[in-house]
Design a protein around this motif. Structure first.
Motif, PDB file in Angstrom:
ATOM      1  N   LEU A  28     -10.895 -28.132  22.324  1.00 47.42           N
ATOM      2  CA  LEU A  28     -11.660 -29.367  22.927  1.00 47.42           C
ATOM      3  C   LEU A  28     -10.905 -30.784  22.867  1.00 47.42           C
ATOM      4  O   LEU A  28     -10.686 -31.647  24.488  1.00 47.42           O
ATOM      5  N   LEU A  29      -9.740 -30.578  22.038  1.00 49.55           N
ATOM      6  CA  LEU A  29      -9.201 -31.604  21.816  1.00 49.55           C
ATOM      7  C   LEU A  29      -8.235 -31.757  23.387  1.00 49.55           C
ATOM      8  O   LEU A  29      -7.377 -32.728  23.524  1.00 49.55           O
ATOM      9  N   GLU A  30      -7.616 -30.551  23.647  1.00 52.97           N
ATOM     10  CA  GLU A  30      -6.198 -30.479  24.368  1.00 52.97           C
ATOM     11  C   GLU A  30      -7.143 -31.304  26.147  1.00 52.97           C
ATOM     12  O   GLU A  30      -6.927 -32.022  26.379  1.00 52.97           O
ATOM     13  N   VAL A  31      -8.318 -30.504  25.451  1.00 49.32           N
ATOM     14  CA  VAL A  31      -9.514 -31.308  27.226  1.00 49.32           C
ATOM     15  C   VAL A  31      -9.331 -32.288  27.332  1.00 49.32           C
ATOM     16  O   VAL A  31      -8.929 -33.055  28.405  1.00 49.32           O
ATOM     17  N   LEU A  32      -9.947 -33.139  25.965  1.00 55.51           N
ATOM     18  CA  LEU A  32     -10.154 -34.389  25.869  1.00 55.51           C
ATOM     19  C   LEU A  32      -8.589 -35.247  26.482  1.00 55.51           C
ATOM     20  O   LEU A  32      -9.536 -36.354  27.054  1.00 55.51           O
ATOM     21  N   GLY A  33      -7.671 -35.068  25.940  1.00 48.71           N
ATOM     22  CA  GLY A  33      -6.294 -35.819  25.556  1.00 48.71           C
ATOM     23  C   GLY A  33      -5.985 -35.353  27.073  1.00 48.71           C
ATOM     24  O   GLY A  33      -5.221 -36.487  28.095  1.00 48.71           O
ATOM     25  N   HIS A  34      -6.034 -33.773  28.599  1.00 49.33           N
ATOM     26  CA  HIS A  34      -5.574 -34.103  30.056  1.00 49.33           C
ATOM     27  C   HIS A  34      -6.672 -34.796  30.638  1.00 49.33           C
ATOM     28  O   HIS A  34      -6.454 -34.923  31.208  1.00 49.33           O
ATOM     29  N   ASN A  35      -8.025 -35.517  29.986  1.00 48.64           N
ATOM     30  CA  ASN A  35      -8.900 -36.005  31.274  1.00 48.64           C
ATOM     31  C   ASN A  35      -8.937 -37.107  30.354  1.00 48.64           C
ATOM     32  O   ASN A  35      -9.168 -38.511  31.763  1.00 48.64           O
ATOM     33  N   ASP A  36      -8.398 -37.384  29.695  1.00 44.78           N
ATOM     34  CA  ASP A  36      -7.831 -38.612  29.112  1.00 44.78           C
ATOM     35  C   ASP A  36      -6.597 -39.427  28.756  1.00 44.78           C
ATOM     36  O   ASP A  36      -7.107 -38.734  27.235  1.00 44.78           O
ATOM     37  N   PRO A  37      -6.259 -39.896  29.426  1.00 38.44           N
ATOM     38  CA  PRO A  37      -4.327 -39.311  28.288  1.00 38.44           C
ATOM     39  C   PRO A  37      -4.442 -40.766  27.260  1.00 38.44           C
ATOM     40  O   PRO A  37      -3.422 -40.500  26.443  1.00 38.44           O
ATOM     41  N   THR A  38      -5.489 -41.740  27.363  1.00 38.22           N
ATOM     42  CA  THR A  38      -5.212 -42.229  26.370  1.00 38.22           C
ATOM     43  C   THR A  38      -5.284 -42.125  25.628  1.00 38.22           C
ATOM     44  O   THR A  38      -5.689 -42.714  23.597  1.00 38.22           O
ATOM     45  N   ALA A  39      -7.070 -40.905  25.073  1.00 35.66           N
ATOM     46  CA  ALA A  39      -6.855 -40.855  23.774  1.00 35.66           C
ATOM     47  C   ALA A  39      -6.178 -40.058  22.963  1.00 35.66           C
ATOM     48  O   ALA A  39      -5.441 -39.240  22.863  1.00 35.66           O
ATOM     49  N   PRO A  40      -6.542 -40.243  21.552  1.00 37.35           N
ATOM     50  CA  PRO A  40      -5.169 -40.615  19.985  1.00 37.35           C
ATOM     51  C   PRO A  40      -5.859 -38.910  20.100  1.00 37.35           C
ATOM     52  O   PRO A  40      -6.171 -38.925  18.383  1.00 37.35           O
ATOM     53  N   VAL A  41      -5.434 -38.013  20.537  1.00 32.64           N
ATOM     54  CA  VAL A  41      -5.673 -36.539  20.146  1.00 32.64           C
ATOM     55  C   VAL A  41      -4.517 -36.036  18.623  1.00 32.64           C
ATOM     56  O   VAL A  41      -5.859 -35.495  17.616  1.00 32.64           O
ATOM     57  N   ALA A  42      -3.484 -36.075  18.915  1.00 25.09           N
ATOM     58  CA  ALA A  42      -2.649 -36.541  17.195  1.00 25.09           C
ATOM     59  C   ALA A  42      -3.109 -37.515  16.659  1.00 25.09           C
ATOM     60  O   ALA A  42      -3.762 -36.276  15.281  1.00 25.09           O
ATOM     61  N   GLN A  43      -4.097 -38.545  16.688  1.00 23.69           N
ATOM     62  CA  GLN A  43      -4.648 -38.275  15.536  1.00 23.69           C
ATOM     63  C   GLN A  43      -5.662 -38.292  14.577  1.00 23.69           C
ATOM     64  O   GLN A  43      -6.661 -37.872  14.134  1.00 23.69           O
ATOM     65  N   LEU A  44      -6.786 -37.572  16.254  1.00 19.75           N
ATOM     66  CA  LEU A  44      -8.011 -37.481  15.945  1.00 19.75           C
ATOM     67  C   LEU A  44      -8.018 -35.540  15.487  1.00 19.75           C
ATOM     68  O   LEU A  44      -8.422 -35.596  14.258  1.00 19.75           O
ATOM     69  N   HIS A  45      -6.960 -35.081  15.433  1.00 16.65           N
ATOM     70  CA  HIS A  45      -6.574 -33.903  15.250  1.00 16.65           C
ATOM     71  C   HIS A  45      -6.621 -33.798  13.637  1.00 16.65           C
ATOM     72  O   HIS A  45      -7.077 -32.920  12.929  1.00 16.65           O
TER      73      HIS A  45
END
Length: 301
Positions: A183-200
């Protein structure tokens, strides 16, 4: 006394954004279908048998959550078979027909094997993950000696075989962290500005907290959903599907992490997760609210 753990795994370094959206879409669809299938066939015993000791062993998160699910499915299958045998064969005592009896049943039948079965689940899970060090028999025996648990290598092997045979060697089980990371990977694809690494990084801690406080958190969710401080047996039985919903758990964990990371943008994250999974924003926020109340030790209202 210092906590004794298995050899610590090196920290995993994930490369978000390296998977194409086509592949990612297929993965998400597969996970969603598996989640729905599991919920359609969920046992009323599920969730009650997830042992928090595995979370406390300091394992690689992937190995730890695989081990929890393997042990949970083993215990559920073993217990269902045991109850079925008891129903077919009259016993001197009262038959085990209510869920309240299963803990005594487990204790009486597996009390001498349970700790080794936990370790066997960890060993099997470590073999399923290509990026973790395998917990072989020498490592397992060394761990047992360190915690002063008497067990021979032969018994350790027998335990692993016993677990595998009970599961009919079906080890393709869902993993909570897999849902979160996908889900984090999808979130990052849909919104490149999402801080997925920090969220992970935050999600790993949030998921661990939920598993350590699993019974308390889901009981609060049940009370919130039913509006009753003392839900009935029927309500608790129906609620099992919620406790086993990995997609709900995944979006809930990310929502909590997003709230902690940056409260001003967490509603946008929730909206995005709703669009990806179809789970209502209210359900995601309810899950996040209860979890956050327990994290901050504020009693949910």
């Amino acid at each position: 006394m210092a906590k004794r753990v298995l050899p610590k795994e090196p920290e995993r370094k994930l490369g978000f954004g390296s998977v194409s959206m086509d592949i990612l879409s297929d993965i998400l669809t597969n996970l969603n279908n598996r989640n729905k299938s599991n919920l359609e066939n969920v046992s009323y015993l599920f969730g009650n048998l997830k042992d928090r000791k595995i979370v406390e062993l300091g394992l690689d998160p992937v190995v730890g959550y695989y081990a929890i699910e393997i042990l949970n499915r083993f215990m559920t299958k073993y217990l269902e078979d045991l109850i079925l045998r008891q129903k077919r064969q009259p016993t001197k005592g009262a038959p085990c027909k209510e869920t309240g009896d299963y803990k005594d049943l487990i204790y009486q039948t597996l009390k001498e094997k349970f700790f080794v079965l936990i370790l066997s689940s960890v060993q099997i899970a470590s073999k399923l993950d290509l990026h973790s060090n395998v917990v072989n028999n020498n490592i397992a025996m060394n761990f047992l000696h360190r915690v002063s648990y008497p067990c021979s290598k032969e018994k350790l092997l027998d335990s692993e075989i016993f677990l595998l045979k009970t599961l009919n060697f079906n080890l393709n089980v869902p993993n909570a962290l897999t849902y979160v990371e996908t889900l984090l990977e999808v979130l990052g694809h849909n919104d490149p500005t999402a801080p997925v690494a920090q969220l992970h990084r935050l999600c790993v801690y949030v998921l661990q907290f939920i598993y350590l406080q699993r019974e308390t958190i889901y009981n609060s969710l049940l009370i919130s959903a039913t509006g009753s401080p003392n839900p009935s047996y029927e309500q608790r039985t129906k609620f099992v599907s919620v406790t086993e919903d990995f997609m709900l758990l995944g979006v809930g964990v990310i929502a909590v992490a997003a709230f902690i990371h940056h409260i001003s943008t967490w509603e946008m994250v929730v909206d995005e997760l709703t669009g990806v999974t179809g789970i209502s924003g209210q359900s995601i926020m309810d899950f996040a609210y209860v979890t956050l109340m327990h994290i901050t030790e504020i009693k949910p209202v």
